[in-house]
Design an enzyme around this catalytic site. Structure first.
Site: not given
Ligand code: ZN
Ligand code: ZN
Length: 278
Positions: A37, A69, A72, A109, A144, A178, A181, A213, A226, A228, A258
């Protein structure tokens, strides 16, 4: 045996992530290499990196079972030059951490191009990937696939191919597929999981599939969203996941959950491991 397990937390100490995976029967796992973050974190100490590597060895994980990973905040496709430079330096930092941990691949990503054209976004993302490969010897990048909301790149095999070509088709670039996705971007992984993996292999070769994923989807086919679900609780359903873990392309690569309900991870892992051996 397939390499299956969840994306586990690195809180308190990154070495503890290994025990979190091991304690629930995971044969593979994913982590963030730092708090994802924030832009800047204290460097990974040699002692912490060594602690992670020893824990891996003690619990019987090889580097190929782990798929870190990238965070973000990183947007490789951004047209904002300052954000692109910050993204590059964060990606370099995270890939460097992965390397210190003894890992040889990092999942990213491709990002959103926001304005202008997809081609320009692809060029910017590819330039970032090439810079990371040049700076960190031995590191591989797993791009990904995405559900494709807005200007997010990577929602079709054609676009993944364009990213690969623009990065000079280095053998150190491959992909993470994924399932949620795929489903969101219109690949019907419920109806034809084998066919989708076969067409990936025909196009890119099995060696470009660096990981998967495994997520069920809370939203319908082609939703571009997206969201999950736990395996078997969403639109995709258990049968498709059984077929995926039996497909030869998924042998020897990390297959990461995930999924949202942590309490179900042990059951999801054992279900998929038994299906893979059926
Ligand atoms: Zn991801
Ligand atoms: Zn994912």
């Amino acid at each position: 045996m397939r390499l299956i397990g969840p994306h586990v937390s690195i809180r308190e100490n990154i070495a503890l992530s290994v025990a979190r995976a091991h304690s629930i029967g995971a044969t593979g796992f994913a982590i963030f290499t730092k708090n994802q973050r924030v832009w800047s974190s204290p460097p990974l100490s040699d002692a912490d990196a060594e602690g992670f590597r020893s824990a891996m060895e003690a619990d019987g994980y090889t580097h190929s079972a782990v798929l870190p990973h990238a965070g973000y905040l990183i947007n490789p496709a951004t047209p904002d030059e300052e954000l692109w430079r910050k993204s590059l330096s964060l990606f370099l930092d995270e890939a460097g951490r992965a390397s210190m941990l003894g890992l040889t691949v990092i999942n990213i990503h491709p990002g959103a191009y926001r304005e202008g054209t997809a081609e320009e976004g692809i060029r910017r993302a590819a330039a970032m990937f090439s810079a990371v490969l040049d700076s960190i010897p031995g590191m591989r990048i797993a791009i990904e696939n995405t559900a494709g909301a807005g200007t997010i790149l990577g929602s079709s095999f054609e676009e993944l191919d364009a990213l690969l070509e623009a990065s000079g088709a280095s053998e150190r670039i491959g992909f993470t597929l994924d399932t949620a996705h795929l489903y969101g971007s219109g690949y019907d992984v419920k109806e034809d999981p084998e066919g989708i993996l076969d067409s990936f292999v025909r196009r890119f070769g099995k060696e470009r599939l660096f990981g998967m994923h495994l997520n069920d989807s809370k939203v319908p086919l082609s939703s571009k969203k997206d969201r999950h679900s736990s395996i078997g609780e969403g639109y995709i359903g258990k049968e498709a996941f059984y077929a995926i873990v039996q497909h030869e392309a998924t042998e020897g690569i990390p297959l990461i959950l995930e999924t949202p309900d942590e309490s179900r991870w042990p059951e999801e892992i054992s279900m998929l491991l038994s299906a893979s051996e059926a």
